[in-house]
Scaffold this motif. Sequence first.
Motif, PDB file in Angstrom:
ATOM      1  N   GLU A 113     -13.217   0.843  -3.827  1.00 22.96           N
ATOM      2  CA  GLU A 113     -13.067  -0.610  -3.781  1.00 22.96           C
ATOM      3  C   GLU A 113     -14.358  -1.354  -3.466  1.00 22.96           C
ATOM      4  N   THR A 114     -15.377  -0.677  -2.958  1.00 21.94           N
ATOM      5  CA  THR A 114     -16.623  -1.362  -2.588  1.00 21.94           C
ATOM      6  C   THR A 114     -17.846  -0.800  -3.302  1.00 21.94           C
ATOM      7  N   ALA A 115     -17.634   0.123  -4.226  1.00 22.12           N
ATOM      8  CA  ALA A 115     -18.748   0.851  -4.827  1.00 22.12           C
ATOM      9  C   ALA A 115     -19.773  -0.057  -5.494  1.00 22.12           C
ATOM     10  N   LEU A 116     -19.323  -1.016  -6.287  1.00 24.02           N
ATOM     11  CA  LEU A 116     -20.267  -1.833  -7.041  1.00 24.02           C
ATOM     12  C   LEU A 116     -21.109  -2.716  -6.124  1.00 24.02           C
ATOM     13  N   ASP A 117     -20.502  -3.250  -5.083  1.00 25.85           N
ATOM     14  CA  ASP A 117     -21.257  -4.061  -4.137  1.00 25.85           C
ATOM     15  C   ASP A 117     -22.259  -3.206  -3.375  1.00 25.85           C
ATOM     16  N   ALA A 118     -21.836  -2.023  -2.960  1.00 28.36           N
ATOM     17  CA  ALA A 118     -22.740  -1.124  -2.242  1.00 28.36           C
ATOM     18  C   ALA A 118     -23.922  -0.723  -3.116  1.00 28.36           C
ATOM     19  N   GLY A 120     -25.143  -2.519  -5.582  1.00 28.13           N
ATOM     20  CA  GLY A 120     -25.979  -3.695  -5.770  1.00 28.13           C
ATOM     21  C   GLY A 120     -26.969  -3.900  -4.651  1.00 28.13           C
ATOM     22  N   ARG A 121     -26.551  -3.680  -3.429  1.00 25.01           N
ATOM     23  CA  ARG A 121     -27.459  -3.887  -2.303  1.00 25.01           C
ATOM     24  C   ARG A 121     -28.485  -2.772  -2.179  1.00 25.01           C
ATOM     25  N   GLU A 122     -28.280  -1.669  -2.928  1.00 23.95           N
ATOM     26  CA  GLU A 122     -29.245  -0.578  -2.896  1.00 23.95           C
ATOM     27  C   GLU A 122     -30.156  -0.580  -4.122  1.00 23.95           C
ATOM     28  N   GLY A 123     -30.181  -1.709  -4.828  1.00 19.76           N
ATOM     29  CA  GLY A 123     -31.169  -1.861  -5.886  1.00 19.76           C
ATOM     30  C   GLY A 123     -30.685  -1.601  -7.288  1.00 19.76           C
ATOM     31  N   PHE A 124     -29.410  -1.230  -7.440  1.00 19.40           N
ATOM     32  CA  PHE A 124     -28.868  -1.037  -8.769  1.00 19.40           C
ATOM     33  C   PHE A 124     -28.329  -2.366  -9.284  1.00 19.40           C
ATOM     34  N   SER A 125     -28.065  -2.453 -10.571  1.00 18.43           N
ATOM     35  CA  SER A 125     -27.560  -3.687 -11.170  1.00 18.43           C
ATOM     36  C   SER A 125     -26.264  -3.414 -11.910  1.00 18.43           C
ATOM     37  N   PRO A 126     -25.195  -3.074 -11.176  1.00 11.70           N
ATOM     38  CA  PRO A 126     -23.939  -2.718 -11.837  1.00 11.70           C
ATOM     39  C   PRO A 126     -23.291  -3.872 -12.583  1.00 11.70           C
ATOM     40  N   ASP A 127     -23.676  -5.132 -12.303  1.00  8.07           N
ATOM     41  CA  ASP A 127     -23.057  -6.273 -12.979  1.00  8.07           C
ATOM     42  C   ASP A 127     -23.367  -6.299 -14.474  1.00  8.07           C
ATOM     43  N   SER A 128     -24.415  -5.590 -14.877  1.00  9.56           N
ATOM     44  CA  SER A 128     -24.810  -5.601 -16.278  1.00  9.56           C
ATOM     45  C   SER A 128     -24.063  -4.572 -17.110  1.00  9.56           C
ATOM     46  N   VAL A 129     -23.177  -3.812 -16.463  1.00 11.90           N
ATOM     47  CA  VAL A 129     -22.410  -2.784 -17.179  1.00 11.90           C
ATOM     48  C   VAL A 129     -20.939  -2.924 -16.806  1.00 11.90           C
ATOM     49  N   SER A 130     -20.087  -2.143 -17.460  1.00  9.80           N
ATOM     50  CA  SER A 130     -18.659  -2.173 -17.157  1.00  9.80           C
ATOM     51  C   SER A 130     -18.400  -1.578 -15.776  1.00  9.80           C
ATOM     52  N   HIS A 131     -17.166  -1.788 -15.298  1.00 12.25           N
ATOM     53  CA  HIS A 131     -16.792  -1.292 -13.983  1.00 12.25           C
ATOM     54  C   HIS A 131     -16.973   0.229 -13.899  1.00 12.25           C
ATOM     55  N   GLY A 132     -16.438   0.921 -14.888  1.00 10.48           N
ATOM     56  CA  GLY A 132     -16.556   2.374 -14.896  1.00 10.48           C
ATOM     57  C   GLY A 132     -17.993   2.831 -15.037  1.00 10.48           C
ATOM     58  N   GLU A 133     -18.754   2.167 -15.908  1.00 13.87           N
ATOM     59  CA  GLU A 133     -20.153   2.529 -16.095  1.00 13.87           C
ATOM     60  C   GLU A 133     -20.942   2.304 -14.810  1.00 13.87           C
ATOM     61  N   GLY A 134     -20.542   1.280 -14.033  1.00 18.44           N
ATOM     62  CA  GLY A 134     -21.190   1.035 -12.758  1.00 18.44           C
ATOM     63  C   GLY A 134     -21.047   2.214 -11.813  1.00 18.44           C
ATOM     64  N   PHE A 135     -19.878   2.853 -11.830  1.00 17.81           N
ATOM     65  CA  PHE A 135     -19.688   4.052 -11.017  1.00 17.81           C
ATOM     66  C   PHE A 135     -20.637   5.157 -11.473  1.00 17.81           C
ATOM     67  N   LEU A 136     -20.749   5.323 -12.770  1.00 18.23           N
ATOM     68  CA  LEU A 136     -21.605   6.381 -13.283  1.00 18.23           C
ATOM     69  C   LEU A 136     -23.072   6.120 -12.976  1.00 18.23           C
TER      70      LEU A 136
END
Length: 236
Positions: A113-118, A120-136
């Motif tokens: 439930e918090t993976a994408l936000d976590a 993001g704060r560590e320098g990744f940009s999950p907003d530019s990909v799908s939810h599942g791709e953000g996990f990967l």
Amino acid sequence: MIVERAYAHLSSYDEDTWPWSVPCVRQLLNEGLRFTAPVTFLVGENGSGKSTLVEALAEGFGLDSYGGSHDWRYASPRGKSTLGERMKFDAAPRGRRMVTSWSARKGFFLRAETALDALGREGFSPDSVSHGEGFLVAFRGKFLHAGLYVLDEPEAALSFSSCLELIGHIDRLTKEGGQVICATHSPLLTALPGADIIEVGEHGMRRVAWRELGVVDHWRRYLADPHVYLRHIVEP
């Protein structure tokens, strides 16, 4: 292997109060939890306590309960849980320095439930990909080095093929000396060869083979004939 055993000692506790009312937590207090393979899966129904266990394990190792690496410990407003602050580890030979030295510690806690936000704060940009791709993104970019990686239902955002990719990431990570502890409902993930599977429920914790898992049996029967299940749920 990084850790061989997790345990927590309390002089007394109220068995009617959460989390001590959860059977797997009481078993942890009484017996501890041994890790016998580089990958351990905790499998059980919602409310069985598997997420409570993995969160406490992550916290005990110094990972932020919100999710993320040890560098972000307590970065979120979530406090450390009552169980997590009492968690201790017996280190495996290669994990002794990591367990005793903060600077040597490596790992990551991934909460569904918090993976994408976590990330993001560590320098990744999950907003530019799908939810599942953000996990990967996390698996490809953060799960690279020997350390303790704790996952809470990582399959939540993943397709069938993405789950298979995750299995490959976990396998490569353990070959590099990493250790993975994962709470999951997925019969795909738990089929990873050599993994230790612990079924969590009213009985507490018990080790089982993949074919003996209740979730595997239910999926097998459901895919063979969905009507056997749906006739009790869907009105005619």
